[in-house]
Design an enzyme around this catalytic site. Structure first.
Site, PDB file in Angstrom:
ATOM      1  N   SER A 190      30.455  39.754  15.208  1.00 59.59           N
ATOM      2  CA  SER A 190      29.780  39.405  16.462  1.00 59.59           C
ATOM      3  C   SER A 190      29.596  40.680  17.271  1.00 59.59           C
ATOM      4  O   SER A 190      30.315  41.662  17.059  1.00 59.59           O
ATOM      5  CB  SER A 190      30.645  38.429  17.252  1.00 59.59           C
ATOM      6  OG  SER A 190      30.207  38.346  18.599  1.00 59.59           O
ATOM      7  N   TYR A 202      39.184  36.000  20.283  1.00 62.50           N
ATOM      8  CA  TYR A 202      37.850  36.102  19.667  1.00 62.50           C
ATOM      9  C   TYR A 202      37.407  37.544  19.397  1.00 62.50           C
ATOM     10  O   TYR A 202      37.094  37.887  18.264  1.00 62.50           O
ATOM     11  CB  TYR A 202      36.811  35.372  20.523  1.00 62.50           C
ATOM     12  CG  TYR A 202      35.504  35.196  19.782  1.00 62.50           C
ATOM     13  CD1 TYR A 202      35.386  34.263  18.754  1.00 62.50           C
ATOM     14  CD2 TYR A 202      34.390  35.982  20.072  1.00 62.50           C
ATOM     15  CE1 TYR A 202      34.207  34.107  18.050  1.00 62.50           C
ATOM     16  CE2 TYR A 202      33.205  35.834  19.371  1.00 62.50           C
ATOM     17  CZ  TYR A 202      33.111  34.894  18.362  1.00 62.50           C
ATOM     18  OH  TYR A 202      31.941  34.758  17.659  1.00 62.50           O
TER      19      TYR A 202
HETATM   20  N1  LIG Z   1      26.758  31.280  18.163  1.00 60.08           N
HETATM   21  C1  LIG Z   1      26.946  32.512  18.539  1.00 60.08           C
HETATM   22  O1  LIG Z   1      26.488  32.914  19.603  1.00 60.08           O
HETATM   23  C2  LIG Z   1      27.700  33.479  17.654  1.00 60.08           C
HETATM   24  C3  LIG Z   1      27.640  34.825  17.967  1.00 60.08           C
HETATM   25  C4  LIG Z   1      28.316  35.728  17.165  1.00 60.08           C
HETATM   26  C5  LIG Z   1      29.032  35.292  16.077  1.00 60.08           C
HETATM   27  N2  LIG Z   1      29.096  33.958  15.796  1.00 60.08           N
HETATM   28  C6  LIG Z   1      29.875  33.539  14.626  1.00 60.08           C
HETATM   29  O2  LIG Z   1      29.066  32.820  13.737  1.00 60.08           O
HETATM   30  C7  LIG Z   1      29.887  32.008  12.909  1.00 60.08           C
HETATM   31  C8  LIG Z   1      29.294  30.622  12.828  1.00 60.08           C
HETATM   32  O3  LIG Z   1      29.376  30.007  14.082  1.00 60.08           O
HETATM   33  P1  LIG Z   1      28.209  29.125  14.722  1.00 60.08           P
HETATM   34  O4  LIG Z   1      27.678  29.884  15.864  1.00 60.08           O
HETATM   35  O5  LIG Z   1      27.288  28.650  13.679  1.00 60.08           O
HETATM   36  O6  LIG Z   1      29.072  27.920  15.389  1.00 60.08           O
HETATM   37  P2  LIG Z   1      29.523  26.528  14.779  1.00 60.08           P
HETATM   38  O7  LIG Z   1      28.340  25.638  14.722  1.00 60.08           O
HETATM   39  O8  LIG Z   1      30.687  26.076  15.570  1.00 60.08           O
HETATM   40  O9  LIG Z   1      29.968  26.856  13.300  1.00 60.08           O
HETATM   41  C9  LIG Z   1      31.279  27.256  12.939  1.00 60.08           C
HETATM   42  C10 LIG Z   1      31.721  26.421  11.794  1.00 60.08           C
HETATM   43  O10 LIG Z   1      33.022  26.803  11.355  1.00 60.08           O
HETATM   44  C11 LIG Z   1      33.791  25.655  11.170  1.00 60.08           C
HETATM   45  N3  LIG Z   1      35.222  25.898  11.264  1.00 60.08           N
HETATM   46  C12 LIG Z   1      36.016  25.961  12.369  1.00 60.08           C
HETATM   47  N4  LIG Z   1      37.292  26.133  12.036  1.00 60.08           N
HETATM   48  C13 LIG Z   1      37.337  26.147  10.677  1.00 60.08           C
HETATM   49  C14 LIG Z   1      38.394  26.260   9.731  1.00 60.08           C
HETATM   50  N5  LIG Z   1      39.673  26.358  10.106  1.00 60.08           N
HETATM   51  N6  LIG Z   1      38.070  26.232   8.413  1.00 60.08           N
HETATM   52  C15 LIG Z   1      36.803  26.097   8.022  1.00 60.08           C
HETATM   53  N7  LIG Z   1      35.780  25.960   8.860  1.00 60.08           N
HETATM   54  C16 LIG Z   1      36.041  25.996  10.182  1.00 60.08           C
HETATM   55  C17 LIG Z   1      33.311  24.708  12.242  1.00 60.08           C
HETATM   56  O11 LIG Z   1      33.643  23.373  11.927  1.00 60.08           O
HETATM   57  P3  LIG Z   1      33.705  22.280  13.116  1.00 60.08           P
HETATM   58  O12 LIG Z   1      32.361  22.251  13.728  1.00 60.08           O
HETATM   59  O13 LIG Z   1      34.069  21.019  12.433  1.00 60.08           O
HETATM   60  O14 LIG Z   1      34.753  22.794  14.064  1.00 60.08           O
HETATM   61  C18 LIG Z   1      31.820  24.936  12.186  1.00 60.08           C
HETATM   62  O15 LIG Z   1      31.178  24.196  11.203  1.00 60.08           O
HETATM   63  C19 LIG Z   1      31.282  32.043  13.519  1.00 60.08           C
HETATM   64  O16 LIG Z   1      32.081  32.931  12.785  1.00 60.08           O
HETATM   65  C20 LIG Z   1      31.015  32.591  14.911  1.00 60.08           C
HETATM   66  O17 LIG Z   1      32.136  33.243  15.437  1.00 60.08           O
HETATM   67  C21 LIG Z   1      28.440  33.044  16.572  1.00 60.08           C
END
Ligand SMILES: NC(=O)c1ccc[n+]([C@@H]2O[C@H](COP(=O)([O-])OP(=O)(O)OC[C@H]3O[C@@H](n4cnc5c(N)ncnc54)[C@H](OP(=O)(O)O)[C@@H]3O)[C@@H](O)[C@H]2O)c1
Ligand SMILES: *[C@@H]1O[C@H](CO)[C@@H](O)[C@H](O)[C@H]1NC(C)=O
Length: 354
Positions: A190, A202
């Site tokens: 990120s 985070y």
């Molecule tokens: N959105 C942003 O602005 C942003 C920016 C930078 C980086 N990221 C990174 O991008 C990645 C994907 O996130 P996203 O934005 O797509 O959000 P998201 O929709 O919340 O996706 C994250 C996924 O990881 C799952 N997860 C949580 N805990 C877990 C565990 N213990 N084991 C396996 N899976 C688990 C969640 O499941 P549940 O939904 O069931 O909890 C969810 O499906 C993450 O690493 C996040 O930190 C996001």
């Protein structure tokens, strides 16, 4: 008359440009070299790998967000996708909107047994078909996130265990299968791993992902394994859901001692929520394909890049700011983030004590 004058001016300019070039061969040389390097880079960057149809890709955190969209898009491209979901519900919903022939597994990255099961499943799936071509470490969580002195050590564990330790364990356990395919690892970090703001696990976890990926890339190059890091800016998904973040912030605020609450000021919490809402609504991009396009490039390009900044805010604000002197980043962040209201009281009290 006017037109003639303009033409004469244009000719004059052109002559001067020609003059500069003839008296300055070094300038021509440099410009041509730069153009040549850019063209070569663009061509190199656009070359693709062959035969995606026989390649297996394993993606974590496919219930929602980036992982979910990536699984659907790679499946449609012809990859053999194994989408790991945290919940059965997430897995069913993904299958319903893609195809029942999409392979899914249930994976909780904080649970070693769950990881072992996923590895065993992928080993059977790939069998003697040459190993695992792609591993996308995408699963992650953001909360608890808030001022550092609102946290206890458990709050740090909850994020670090998923985003960093979980990612490392998944990677280590899949490495033999990836080495076998001379495959790729795509780790989702990120911009907050490059520029830390907002306390809790985070930023630490994402900074750890950057560092782990750098060592991994350097160690694995001898085995033909390529490692890419995705650095998204702010996007509208589960991790940036205000509802979830605010609910957890309420929990943190309500358990603070009266002393700490006093330091921040009673009105602070409301103001914090207001400023956070405003900045999240300004920064969050709803086009999450900007992120999955980077992931796809890392998996399909002959020469994947080491780092991908995803989103305008990442490219033109957060990443450049991360290279700036700390003082500049401090001032910019101070302008954006909410600040405690009780701090003036503390300063004046200390002055009286002296
Ligand atoms: N959105 C942003 O602005 C942003 C920016 C930078 C980086 N990221 C990174 O991008 C990645 C994907 O996130 P996203 O934005 O797509 O959000 P998201 O929709 O919340 O996706 C994250 C996924 O990881 C799952 N997860 C949580 N805990 C877990 C565990 N213990 N084991 C396996 N899976 C688990 C969640 O499941 P549940 O939904 O069931 O909890 C969810 O499906 C993450 O690493 C996040 O930190 C996001
Ligand atoms: C994931 O595993 C951890 C540790 O085993 C457990 O505490 C947590 O509740 C699990 N999460 C889910 C959604 O099953």
């Amino acid at each position: 008359m006017m037109q003639r004058q303009e033409e004469a001016q244009e000719e004059d300019l052109f002559d001067r440009f020609k003059e500069i070039l003839t008296i300055n061969p070094a300038l021509i040389g440099s410009l041509t070299s730069i153009a040549f390097i850019i063209i070569c880079w663009v061509i190199r960057d656009s070359l693709k790998v062959k035969d995606v149809c026989e390649k297996h890709v394993f993606i974590t955190g496919c219930d929602t967000g980036f992982g979910n969209l990536l699984a659907q898009r790679l499946y449609r491209k012809g990859f053999i996708v194994i989408a790991a979901c945290l919940t059965e519900k997430g897995s069913q919903e993904l299958k319903a909107c893609t195809s029942s022939s999409l392979r899914t597994v249930i994976l909780n990255v904080t649970n070693p047994r769950s990881i072992d099961n996923a590895v065993a499943y992928v080993a059977t799936e790939t069998g003697n078909k040459g190993g695992l071509f792609g591993l996308v470490n995408n699963a992650g969580r953001a909360i608890p996130i808030g001022p550092t002195d609102w946290m206890d050590i458990e709050d740090f564990h909850r994020v670090l265990d998923v985003n960093l330790i979980g990612l490392i364990e998944v990677t280590l356990k899949f490495l033999p299968l990836i080495k076998k395919a001379r495959g790729r690892i795509v780790n989702v970090a990120s911009v907050m791993g490059r520029l830390a703001f907002g306390g809790g696990g985070y930023c630490l976890s994402k900074c750890g992902v950057e560092s782990f990926s750098d060592s991994l890339r350097r160690d694995m190059q001898y085995f033909g394994v390529k490692v890419s890091i995705i650095e998204p800016g702010f996007f509208k998904t589960g991790v940036t859901s205000l509802e979830i973040i605010e609910k957890d912030l309420n929990r943190l605020w309500n358990r603070l001692t009266p002393e700490v609450k006093h330091l921040y000021g009673e009105k602070y919490f409301e103001k914090y929520l207001k400023v956070q809402r405003l900045s999240m609504n300004t920064f969050c991009d709803s086009d999450i394909s900007k992120v999955t396009n980077c992931m796809e490039h890392a998996l399909t390009a002959r020469y994947p890049r080491t780092r991908y900044g995803a989103g305008w805010d990442a490219k033109f604000f957060w990443l450049p700011l991360s290279y700036a002197p700390a003082i500049l980043a401090d001032v910019m962040l101070k302008l954006i983030l909410p600040r405690p209201l009780g701090y003036k009281r503390v300063l004046s009290k200390n002055q009286v004590d002296v």
